[in-house]
Each structure stands twice: as C-alpha cells, then as structure tokens.
Motif scaffolding. Structure first.
Motif, mmCIF file in Angstrom:
data_model
loop_
_atom_site.group_PDB
_atom_site.id
_atom_site.type_symbol
_atom_site.label_atom_id
_atom_site.label_comp_id
_atom_site.label_asym_id
_atom_site.label_seq_id
_atom_site.Cartn_x
_atom_site.Cartn_y
_atom_site.Cartn_z
ATOM 1 N N GLU A 11 0.838 -1.208 0.000
ATOM 2 C CA GLU A 11 0.000 0.000 0.000
ATOM 3 C C GLU A 11 0.871 1.255 0.000
ATOM 4 O O GLU A 11 0.496 2.275 -0.575
ATOM 5 C CB GLU A 11 -0.945 -0.006 1.208
ATOM 6 C CG GLU A 11 -1.981 1.079 1.165
ATOM 7 C CD GLU A 11 -2.907 1.022 -0.047
ATOM 8 O OE1 GLU A 11 -3.295 2.101 -0.534
ATOM 9 O OE2 GLU A 11 -3.237 -0.082 -0.519
ATOM 10 N N GLU A 13 3.322 1.776 -1.723
ATOM 11 C CA GLU A 13 3.767 1.992 -3.101
ATOM 12 C C GLU A 13 2.604 2.337 -4.023
ATOM 13 O O GLU A 13 2.671 2.162 -5.224
ATOM 14 C CB GLU A 13 4.489 0.745 -3.612
ATOM 15 C CG GLU A 13 5.704 0.383 -2.783
ATOM 16 C CD GLU A 13 6.254 -0.984 -3.119
ATOM 17 O OE1 GLU A 13 7.453 -1.058 -3.405
ATOM 18 O OE2 GLU A 13 5.482 -1.964 -3.079
ATOM 19 N N ARG A 14 1.536 2.852 -3.442
ATOM 20 C CA ARG A 14 0.318 3.187 -4.197
ATOM 21 C C ARG A 14 0.607 4.156 -5.345
ATOM 22 O O ARG A 14 0.026 4.053 -6.413
ATOM 23 C CB ARG A 14 -0.726 3.777 -3.239
ATOM 24 C CG ARG A 14 -2.021 4.193 -3.871
ATOM 25 C CD ARG A 14 -2.784 2.983 -4.328
ATOM 26 N NE ARG A 14 -3.996 3.396 -5.010
ATOM 27 C CZ ARG A 14 -5.042 2.648 -5.141
ATOM 28 N NH1 ARG A 14 -5.050 1.440 -4.639
ATOM 29 N NH2 ARG A 14 -6.090 3.069 -5.777
ATOM 30 N N ASN A 15 1.534 5.114 -5.128
ATOM 31 C CA ASN A 15 1.839 6.080 -6.179
ATOM 32 C C ASN A 15 2.425 5.394 -7.415
ATOM 33 O O ASN A 15 2.146 5.803 -8.544
ATOM 34 C CB ASN A 15 2.765 7.179 -5.664
ATOM 35 C CG ASN A 15 4.099 6.640 -5.168
ATOM 36 O OD1 ASN A 15 4.194 5.499 -4.730
ATOM 37 N ND2 ASN A 15 5.126 7.465 -5.216
ATOM 38 N N TYR A 17 1.756 2.254 -8.363
ATOM 39 C CA TYR A 17 0.598 1.572 -8.953
ATOM 40 C C TYR A 17 -0.260 2.550 -9.752
ATOM 41 O O TYR A 17 -0.632 2.285 -10.893
ATOM 42 C CB TYR A 17 -0.213 0.924 -7.828
ATOM 43 C CG TYR A 17 -1.509 0.299 -8.263
ATOM 44 C CD1 TYR A 17 -1.522 -0.947 -8.877
ATOM 45 C CD2 TYR A 17 -2.725 0.948 -8.056
ATOM 46 C CE1 TYR A 17 -2.720 -1.520 -9.276
ATOM 47 C CE2 TYR A 17 -3.912 0.373 -8.449
ATOM 48 C CZ TYR A 17 -3.905 -0.859 -9.056
ATOM 49 O OH TYR A 17 -5.086 -1.427 -9.450
ATOM 50 N N ASP A 18 -0.556 3.713 -9.157
ATOM 51 C CA ASP A 18 -1.381 4.720 -9.833
ATOM 52 C C ASP A 18 -0.715 5.201 -11.118
ATOM 53 O O ASP A 18 -1.386 5.393 -12.135
ATOM 54 C CB ASP A 18 -1.659 5.902 -8.905
ATOM 55 C CG ASP A 18 -2.586 5.544 -7.761
ATOM 56 O OD1 ASP A 18 -3.305 4.525 -7.862
ATOM 57 O OD2 ASP A 18 -2.583 6.273 -6.754
ATOM 58 N N ASP A 36 -6.338 -7.758 -5.795
ATOM 59 C CA ASP A 36 -5.886 -7.141 -4.550
ATOM 60 C C ASP A 36 -6.122 -8.182 -3.465
ATOM 61 O O ASP A 36 -7.259 -8.468 -3.105
ATOM 62 C CB ASP A 36 -6.683 -5.866 -4.268
ATOM 63 C CG ASP A 36 -6.113 -5.063 -3.116
ATOM 64 O OD1 ASP A 36 -5.280 -5.602 -2.353
ATOM 65 O OD2 ASP A 36 -6.503 -3.896 -2.976
ATOM 66 N N ILE A 78 -11.080 2.769 -6.595
ATOM 67 C CA ILE A 78 -9.662 2.403 -6.651
ATOM 68 C C ILE A 78 -8.946 3.051 -7.827
ATOM 69 O O ILE A 78 -7.721 3.000 -7.899
ATOM 70 C CB ILE A 78 -9.438 0.869 -6.659
ATOM 71 C CG1 ILE A 78 -10.037 0.220 -7.896
ATOM 72 C CG2 ILE A 78 -9.953 0.241 -5.382
ATOM 73 C CD1 ILE A 78 -9.723 -1.255 -8.039
#
Length: 106
Positions: A11, A13-15, A17-18, A36, A78
């Motif tokens: 989570e 590392e969300r940036n 992924y986005d 997920d 998401i």
C-alpha cells in the motif's frame, strides 16, 4: 506474442501503482484482471467502502447496493483521478462475475 507483467506492491507503493495505471490507460492497453489480495477500507468523503465484506457506509449507515453496483463503485474508487471508458468498467465487472461462475447481462 503478448507480454505478461505481474506486480506485487505494498500500500505504501500506491503512487507507483497509480502511475502504472495512468500510463496503461493513456496507451489504451487492456488490463485483463487486477487482484488485490488484501483490500482495505476506502474512504471517500462520507463514504466508506469495505471490499472484504461488500459493504458501503455513508455517514455510518449501510447503503444497500447490488453486487454490480458495488463492483462499479469499488472500481471507480480504486481508480480515482483516472478516466475509465464504459467498456473498461463493463469488462471489469463482467470478468469478476465470469470468474465467480455467474452469468449476468447488463
């Protein structure tokens, strides 16, 4: 031959992924399935989406949604800030239902 990429991101590392989803979306590349393994609660304003329980709360009160409505809301949540075509939304919802063995016509 096509290429396959499998990523496992925390989570935190969300940036990353986005950004990957943004690039994929701009390049009009198809994502067949996203997984997920540990979806947490998502809060957007006064809405709280609890994926593991297929529940949505608004100001602490349960919002009754069909499975399809929930899947669409979850997908939009998401992918905040990313424009999704109706085909991508449809495919996401239909892939989930075909994986679960249900036949659904929208």
């Amino acid at each position: 031959m096509g290429k396959l990429i499998v990523l496992s991101l925390d989570e935190s590392e969300r940036n990353i992924y986005d950004k990957i989803l943004e690039i994929v979306s701009e390049a009009d590349i198809s994502i067949d399935r996203e997984v997920d393994v540990n979806p947490g609660e998502i809060q957007i304003g006064e809405l709280v989406i609890i994926p593991g329980q297929h529940r949505v709360l608004r100001q602490g009160k349960e919002v009754n949604l069909t499975n399809i409505e929930f899947r669409i809301l979850y997908m939009l949540a998401i992918h905040q800030g990313i424009t999704l075509s109706k085909e991508k939304i449809y495919n996401y919802v239909m892939i989930e239902y075909s994986i679960q063995g249900s036949l659904v016509t929208l």
